[in-house]
Structures are given as C-alpha cells and as structure tokens.
Write a protein that holds these residues in place. Sequence first.
Motif, PDB file in Angstrom:
ATOM      1  N   GLY A  72      13.340  -2.848   4.442  1.00 38.56           N
ATOM      2  CA  GLY A  72      11.892  -2.644   4.314  1.00 38.56           C
ATOM      3  C   GLY A  72      11.098  -3.833   4.808  1.00 38.56           C
ATOM      4  N   ARG A  73      10.044  -3.559   5.574  1.00 35.90           N
ATOM      5  CA  ARG A  73       9.209  -4.610   6.150  1.00 35.90           C
ATOM      6  C   ARG A  73       7.927  -4.844   5.346  1.00 35.90           C
ATOM      7  NH1 ARG A  73      13.740  -4.721   8.948  1.00 35.90           N
ATOM      8  NH2 ARG A  73      13.624  -4.624  11.220  1.00 35.90           N
ATOM      9  N   GLY A  74       7.822  -4.205   4.169  1.00 36.48           N
ATOM     10  CA  GLY A  74       6.615  -4.367   3.364  1.00 36.48           C
ATOM     11  C   GLY A  74       6.602  -5.657   2.560  1.00 36.48           C
TER      12      GLY A  74
ATOM     13  N   LYS B 217      17.240   3.393  -0.231  1.00 37.37           N
ATOM     14  CA  LYS B 217      16.062   3.991  -0.895  1.00 37.37           C
ATOM     15  C   LYS B 217      16.030   5.501  -0.670  1.00 37.37           C
ATOM     16  CE  LYS B 217      11.836   1.922  -0.909  1.00 37.37           C
ATOM     17  NZ  LYS B 217      10.498   1.517  -0.433  1.00 37.37           N
TER      18      LYS B 217
ATOM     19  N   ASN C 190       2.923   3.170   3.473  1.00 37.15           N
ATOM     20  CA  ASN C 190       2.107   2.102   2.907  1.00 37.15           C
ATOM     21  C   ASN C 190       1.439   1.342   4.052  1.00 37.15           C
ATOM     22  OD1 ASN C 190       1.017  -0.059   1.554  1.00 37.15           O
ATOM     23  ND2 ASN C 190       2.786  -0.355   0.204  1.00 37.15           N
TER      24      ASN C 190
ATOM     25  N   GLU D  36      -1.815  -2.937   3.956  1.00 43.09           N
ATOM     26  CA  GLU D  36      -1.865  -4.283   4.573  1.00 43.09           C
ATOM     27  C   GLU D  36      -3.026  -5.179   4.112  1.00 43.09           C
ATOM     28  OE1 GLU D  36      -0.019  -5.759   8.410  1.00 43.09           O
ATOM     29  OE2 GLU D  36      -1.978  -5.095   9.084  1.00 43.09           O
TER      30      GLU D  36
ATOM     31  N   TYR E  91      -6.431  -5.146  -3.354  1.00 42.09           N
ATOM     32  CA  TYR E  91      -5.091  -5.531  -2.904  1.00 42.09           C
ATOM     33  C   TYR E  91      -3.978  -4.808  -3.663  1.00 42.09           C
ATOM     34  CZ  TYR E  91      -1.095  -8.890  -2.717  1.00 42.09           C
ATOM     35  OH  TYR E  91       0.126  -9.503  -2.604  1.00 42.09           O
TER      36      TYR E  91
ATOM     37  N   GLY F 268      -1.571  -1.874  -2.674  1.00 42.22           N
ATOM     38  CA  GLY F 268      -0.373  -1.982  -1.862  1.00 42.22           C
ATOM     39  C   GLY F 268       0.906  -1.923  -2.676  1.00 42.22           C
ATOM     40  N   GLU F 269       0.811  -2.201  -3.968  1.00 41.42           N
ATOM     41  CA  GLU F 269       1.995  -2.094  -4.835  1.00 41.42           C
ATOM     42  C   GLU F 269       2.313  -0.609  -4.940  1.00 41.42           C
ATOM     43  OE1 GLU F 269       4.677  -1.903  -8.122  1.00 41.42           O
ATOM     44  OE2 GLU F 269       2.791  -0.836  -7.977  1.00 41.42           O
ATOM     45  N   GLU F 270       3.569  -0.223  -4.724  1.00 38.56           N
ATOM     46  CA  GLU F 270       3.801   1.197  -4.430  1.00 38.56           C
ATOM     47  C   GLU F 270       3.432   2.162  -5.555  1.00 38.56           C
ATOM     48  OE1 GLU F 270       7.830   1.593  -3.120  1.00 38.56           O
ATOM     49  OE2 GLU F 270       8.674   1.206  -5.090  1.00 38.56           O
TER      50      GLU F 270
ATOM     51  N   VAL G 167       8.073   5.752  -0.519  1.00 37.28           N
ATOM     52  CA  VAL G 167       6.990   4.918   0.012  1.00 37.28           C
ATOM     53  C   VAL G 167       7.619   3.877   0.925  1.00 37.28           C
ATOM     54  CG1 VAL G 167       5.062   3.367  -0.524  1.00 37.28           C
ATOM     55  CG2 VAL G 167       5.678   5.184  -2.143  1.00 37.28           C
ATOM     56  N   ASN G 168       7.200   3.869   2.171  1.00 32.48           N
ATOM     57  CA  ASN G 168       7.692   2.880   3.135  1.00 32.48           C
ATOM     58  C   ASN G 168       6.529   2.276   3.906  1.00 32.48           C
ATOM     59  OD1 ASN G 168      10.804   4.516   3.831  1.00 32.48           O
ATOM     60  ND2 ASN G 168      10.576   2.395   3.179  1.00 32.48           N
ATOM     61  N   ASN G 169       6.743   1.042   4.314  1.00 29.23           N
ATOM     62  CA  ASN G 169       5.760   0.298   5.094  1.00 29.23           C
ATOM     63  C   ASN G 169       5.662   0.837   6.542  1.00 29.23           C
ATOM     64  OD1 ASN G 169       5.872  -2.294   7.153  1.00 29.23           O
ATOM     65  ND2 ASN G 169       4.251  -2.446   5.628  1.00 29.23           N
TER      66      ASN G 169
ATOM     67  N   THR H 279       8.395  -0.616   8.828  1.00 22.26           N
ATOM     68  CA  THR H 279       9.693  -0.044   8.474  1.00 22.26           C
ATOM     69  C   THR H 279       9.857   1.312   9.152  1.00 22.26           C
ATOM     70  OG1 THR H 279       9.342  -0.991   6.263  1.00 22.26           O
ATOM     71  CG2 THR H 279      11.206   0.511   6.528  1.00 22.26           C
TER      72      THR H 279
ATOM     73  N   ALA I 233       4.687  -7.039  -9.845  1.00 19.55           N
ATOM     74  CA  ALA I 233       5.035  -8.262  -9.128  1.00 19.55           C
ATOM     75  C   ALA I 233       3.820  -9.040  -8.620  1.00 19.55           C
ATOM     76  CB  ALA I 233       5.951  -7.925  -7.949  1.00 19.55           C
TER      77      ALA I 233
HETATM   78  C1  LIG Z   1       0.792  -6.763  -5.366  1.00 17.43           C
HETATM   79  C2  LIG Z   1       1.601  -6.100  -4.296  1.00 17.43           C
HETATM   80  C3  LIG Z   1       0.990  -5.737  -3.092  1.00 17.43           C
HETATM   81  C4  LIG Z   1       1.721  -5.107  -2.088  1.00 17.43           C
HETATM   82  N1  LIG Z   1       1.081  -4.769  -0.919  1.00 17.43           N
HETATM   83  C5  LIG Z   1       1.784  -4.140   0.055  1.00 17.43           C
HETATM   84  C6  LIG Z   1       1.137  -3.742   1.273  1.00 17.43           C
HETATM   85  O1  LIG Z   1      -0.061  -3.963   1.468  1.00 17.43           O
HETATM   86  N2  LIG Z   1       1.874  -3.109   2.217  1.00 17.43           N
HETATM   87  C7  LIG Z   1       3.208  -2.826   2.025  1.00 17.43           C
HETATM   88  O2  LIG Z   1       3.825  -2.232   2.892  1.00 17.43           O
HETATM   89  N3  LIG Z   1       3.833  -3.186   0.897  1.00 17.43           N
HETATM   90  C8  LIG Z   1       3.159  -3.824  -0.096  1.00 17.43           C
HETATM   91  N4  LIG Z   1       3.805  -4.167  -1.263  1.00 17.43           N
HETATM   92  C9  LIG Z   1       5.224  -3.773  -1.418  1.00 17.43           C
HETATM   93  C10 LIG Z   1       5.327  -2.332  -1.910  1.00 17.43           C
HETATM   94  O3  LIG Z   1       5.259  -2.321  -3.327  1.00 17.43           O
HETATM   95  C11 LIG Z   1       6.639  -1.693  -1.523  1.00 17.43           C
HETATM   96  O4  LIG Z   1       7.680  -2.550  -1.835  1.00 17.43           O
HETATM   97  C12 LIG Z   1       6.722  -1.336  -0.066  1.00 17.43           C
HETATM   98  O5  LIG Z   1       5.655  -0.514   0.325  1.00 17.43           O
HETATM   99  C13 LIG Z   1       8.010  -0.626   0.204  1.00 17.43           C
HETATM  100  O6  LIG Z   1       8.142  -0.320   1.570  1.00 17.43           O
HETATM  101  P1  LIG Z   1       9.350  -0.896   2.434  1.00 17.43           P
HETATM  102  O7  LIG Z   1      10.603  -0.639   1.646  1.00 17.43           O
HETATM  103  O8  LIG Z   1       9.277  -0.119   3.683  1.00 17.43           O
HETATM  104  O9  LIG Z   1       9.101  -2.349   2.607  1.00 17.43           O
HETATM  105  C14 LIG Z   1       3.092  -4.815  -2.286  1.00 17.43           C
HETATM  106  C15 LIG Z   1       3.694  -5.194  -3.480  1.00 17.43           C
HETATM  107  C16 LIG Z   1       2.976  -5.830  -4.474  1.00 17.43           C
HETATM  108  C17 LIG Z   1       3.663  -6.209  -5.733  1.00 17.43           C
END
Ligand SMILES: Cc1cc2nc3c(=O)[nH]c(=O)nc-3n(C[C@H](O)[C@H](O)[C@H](O)COP(=O)(O)O)c2cc1C
Lengths: 443, 172
Positions: free
Chosen positions: A63-65, A74, A92, A95, A180, A183-185, A218-220, A223, A403
Amino acid sequence: MTLRSAADPQYQKPLTRLIDRAAGPLDLAGYEAEGGFLALKKAVREMDPAGVQAAVKDAGLRGRGGAGFPTGVKWSLIPMGPDAGEKYLVCNADEMEPGTFKDRLLMEQVPHQLIEAMATAAFAIQATRGYIFLRGEYVVAADRLNQALAEARAKHYIGQNILGTPWSFELFVHTGAGRYICGEETALINSLEGRRANPRAKPPFPQIAGLWGRPTIVNNVETLSNVPHIVMNGGDWYKALNQGKSKDAGTKLYGCSGPANKNGIWELPFGTTARELLEVHAGGMRGGKKLKAWLPGGASTDFLTPDHLDLAMDFDTIAKAGSRMGTGLITVVNEDQSMVSAVRNLEEFFARESCGWCTPCRDGLPWSVKILRAFEAGQGTQADLEVLAKLTRWLGPGKTFCAHAPGAMEPLQSALKYFRHEFEAGLAKAPAEAGLAKPAQAA
Amino acid sequence: MSDTIVKLADLVKPAEPFVLSDEERHEIEHELHHYPDSRAASIEALKIVQKHRGWVCDEAIPVIAQAIGISAADLEGVATFYSLIFRRPVGRNVIKVCDSISCHLTGYEDLRDAFIKQLGIRFGQTTADQRFTLLPICCLGACDRGATVMINDDLHGPVEPADVAKLLEAYA
Ligand SMILES: Cc1cc2nc3c(=O)[nH]c(=O)nc-3n(C[C@H](O)[C@H](O)[C@H](O)COP(=O)(O)O)c2cc1C
Ligand code: SF4
Ligand code: FES
C-alpha cells in the motif's frame, strides 16, 4: 512490440509513462491507443477474480497510502463466492498528509489509469460499486476524473455488464469538505456515509464490515494505479522494476518539497536513496544551504538527519532507522530553520485536525503546541521538556483511538532525539542570567 | 415599557423562511442517486447550497435535512464538522493560505503577513467591502510549489509576499 509490453524500455515507469503535462491528460481514445484498458479486458476475459488477486499478491504490491500493508493480503480477507453479497471498493484520494502531492498528479494527468485500475481491482474482489473519495480542494482532479468516467461508462468499461459479461460495477467520484482525518480509512467510510469523520473501532476491519456494513476494500490512488500494469505483465516483471535496490517491489512515486532547488515528483525504482532524490533529482538545497533534517514521507513521520541520506527509501530500511517511509515524498529542512518552530507548525496542524473523539489526542496536541510556543519564545521550563517527552508516550501507539495522535508524535519525538539542544536553548533563562534580582529566599 | 416588548418580539420573530431553489433541489436529488443510502449525500447537499449562496445559514439545515431524509440534528453535526462548509457569511472570494510544513519552510509566515497587511484583516475575517475572506488551510497537495494559496478554485504557487497585491487584482 505489443502495447504495454514488458519489453518496452518506456515501461520502466509504468505509472507516469503517459504523463505529458504540457499536453494534458489523454482522452479515452488516446489512452486506449497506448494500451489502455487492455488490462481490464485481460482480467475480465482471460482471468478470474482469484487469478487477479494472485497476480497482485505475487507481485508483492504494498500500500502506498503510508502504512505499506501488502495489497494482495488485504484483498484476500474479503469474502468471495456467490453468497458474499454486495461489496465495495473505495479509493482513498484524500491526500492531505502535509508534504504529499503524488496522487494529485496521477488523477489530474492520467485519470483513465485510475478508472481502469479501479475496475480491474473491483473485478478481483467482485465489487459492484466503487467510490473515489477525493478531497474537496482537488477541483481539477474532480473534473478530469468525472470526464474520464463519462467516457469509460459510454464504452462499457464501467456500468452494467462490463465488456458484455454478467459482472457490473458502478463508480462515482465523491468529494469531501476538508478535515485531514477523512484520510484514515474508517473515518473515510463514516464520511462517505455522510457522518462526522470520527474513526471506527477495529475489528471488525472494513474488509468484513465497512461501507454500509458491507465488505469494503480501501486502497490509495497510487496503490491501485499499479494494478493494471501488474495484470498485464505479471509479478516477475513488476518485482524487477526496483532494479534490485530494495525488498519492496515496483516503482515508487518519490518527491521533494521544502527549500530545495528543483522540487517535484519522480517515478523511480523502489529503494532509491534519499540522497539521489535530493542531490540528483531535486538539484540540492536552495541557495547552497546545508541540510539539517528531513521527513521521509509526510508530517506524521520521524525526522531523519543528513547521516541517513544514503538509506534506501523503502518501508523496512526507513523503519530500521527509526522512522517511517510514509508516503515517500521527502520534506527537507535547511540549517537556518529552527526545529522548535518546525515541530510547532507540525503539531498545530495535528491539533487542528484532531477529530476530537478521544481525550489524549484532543487535549494533548494543543498542550504540546502551547509548550512548543513557550520554547519558541524562550519561556520553556525543564518541566515542560519532560511533559513533551511524556506526551510522546501518552499519545503513542495504542493509547488513542486511531493512528492520528501517534503520527503526530513522530516528528516531535525525533526532534527531541536529534535536536534536543534547540529545545534546551528555548528554556527560560535563570533569573540572575536574565538580569533580574533573585526572589528573596523564604525563611 | 411597551416599546421594549415590541423590540423583543422583533428579535424572536422567525427569520425569513428558508426555501431551496429549484436548481438546488434538483442538484441534491441528482446526488441521491449516487448512494444506496441518502444520508451519504449530506455533505454534497451542503456544498450545493454553499455553491449557490456562499455559505450555509442555520435556517437551511432543517430544510436540507428534510430533502435528504435525515434529522436536522444529524445534519447540523455534519455541517459543523467539516472545515470547508462555511456557517458564517464569507466574502465574494475566499483566500486559503496553506499553513502546513512544506509551505512553512518556504515562506508561509511572510506570505500570511503580506495578506494580512494588504487586506487589513486577520484569519477568519472578511473585508468590509465583502470582497475577501482570509482563511488558513492545511496542505493543498502542491508542496513542490510552496508557498501556496488557493483563491476560490484557483491554486497559486509559489507566491511571494511581493506578489500579493497583483494576485488579488484578478478577483473582483
Ligand atoms: C490520520 C490518518 C490520515 C490518513 N490519510 C490518508 C490519505 O490521505 N490517503 C491515503 O491513501 N491514506 C491515508 N491514511 C492511511 C489509510 O488509513 C489507509 O491505510 C490507506 O488508505 C490504505 O490504502 P493502501 O493500503 O493502499 O495504502 C491515513 C491514515 C491516518 C491514520
Ligand atoms: S486519535 Fe485523535 S483523530 Fe484519532 S480518534 Fe482520537 S481524537 Fe480522533
Ligand atoms: S505544505 Fe503547503 S501545499 Fe503542501
């Protein structure tokens, strides 16, 4: 040479290969002419969902998030089979991590790639509905995605009976309105449902009970954008994209911001060093200033120092150095910058963006800002310094509901570790030193 | 005495009833089709009203809530959570200055001061001629172009303090 072929040297940068900022994004016909939607066709016509999932797992996509969770793992947690019922795929695209600007590029410049990626990923998990959760300020990305979606719908890449098969997938762009924490999933899922964006308790994880209580992935953006290329060319090709620089597979969108000469974003082999990013791609520090510290991937990662520049920018290597790769876009700090002010700026961000759900985060973050302001003004006390150190533990992993607060503590704890002298310089001078009379000793 | 009573009565008099325009109602109904549960359209519905009126007044909340089919209290909770939903009138142009780390490192504070000086207002305020509202915003995702500013839907960066006066001319 077939389009999107592994033999194509251009194909070393699959995600950004089609980006030509001067020309703007390709329309559907242009994207198809470059091999666009071949991966979706291959997945739907020649593979089955399990096969696509296996390809992504074999490729080692992470994952690139920010957290680097293995995407194939996942996906494998999602219920499959005829009785699984309605499932959702959410991209997601919030950003908002300060210092991060990669997903914007992919959405503005190759919107069709994300749409193809979502359709292919949705096929793999047999989702019937998807949403791109896009932050409200990304108005250009919203327009371009919606335009691309309309084109893709007209050609049955999205919608009912995709490519003439029984499988249907509807996809929508959903735009946010700030904060902000979206962005937490799990907060994202609440926001998408039209609620306040407070995170949800885990478990259950979204793969089991997510959007509207249904299994959800949920994926970035970045990703997902890898998925069509993995489907076209396979795991071995994908793994080799890192040119042996890392255990992590593929390429990564790296970038640099802050006072460097040529800030930007570059797709490079996973495991490229931070030194190469700063010195080669970003052309070094602006004005010949010295580098003092850098964030590896966003506001919620621990500061590293010039001594760490030769580390490979990958999840494990940066973690071993005591930080996190996060989003992989570095932010550089020069010698003139006060670390106390930089950390105060970061904690102001986190304090303002706390969702307010749990006490340590809601009250602890403003407390840290208050103390940091005192140090900036030369009014700090020894007790304050201890409180800052304690806050990094009280708001650390496991102490708060999500987190956000632990992320907020990462730059603070690392600044205290590497630049303690700058904090100590902000201690209030002893009264004698400050030229004041000592208070009379009580008898 | 009776004078005072009249004035008090004036104060508690209900404000002009809030009515959604046909266009707003139509746009909100269109959004409802995007979700299996209508509540999910609540943020978009607030944004639609804001797009037409600049901000979302208290009287709008129960009316929008009814259009979506949720309680006014639920919608109020949503409307007060999200920073881009304005609950007070704003100027014709909204200036959002990025105050996050990369811009902080590339001149945010001087740029903020230049806006404050040029406009004679602080964050959260609107100029007397209703032309500008000044707000801080978190990272605009354009950190490579810091320091950045978003005015209405336009992103600008890098912006130097000396550019501020010229930049604002384009916004009537
Ligand atoms: C406070 C907070 C903000 C986040 N903001 C983002 C975000 O803007 N974009 C994103 O892709 N992941 C964000 N994440 C991570 C996501 O919760 C999640 O891990 C992610 O979308 C998973 O996608 P991935 O597995 O493709 O990385 C954030 C996590 C936290 C705790
Ligand atoms: S840690 Fe902060 S952002 Fe996360 S739930 Fe608690 S208050 Fe909200
Ligand atoms: S920090 Fe200002 S745009 Fe990212």
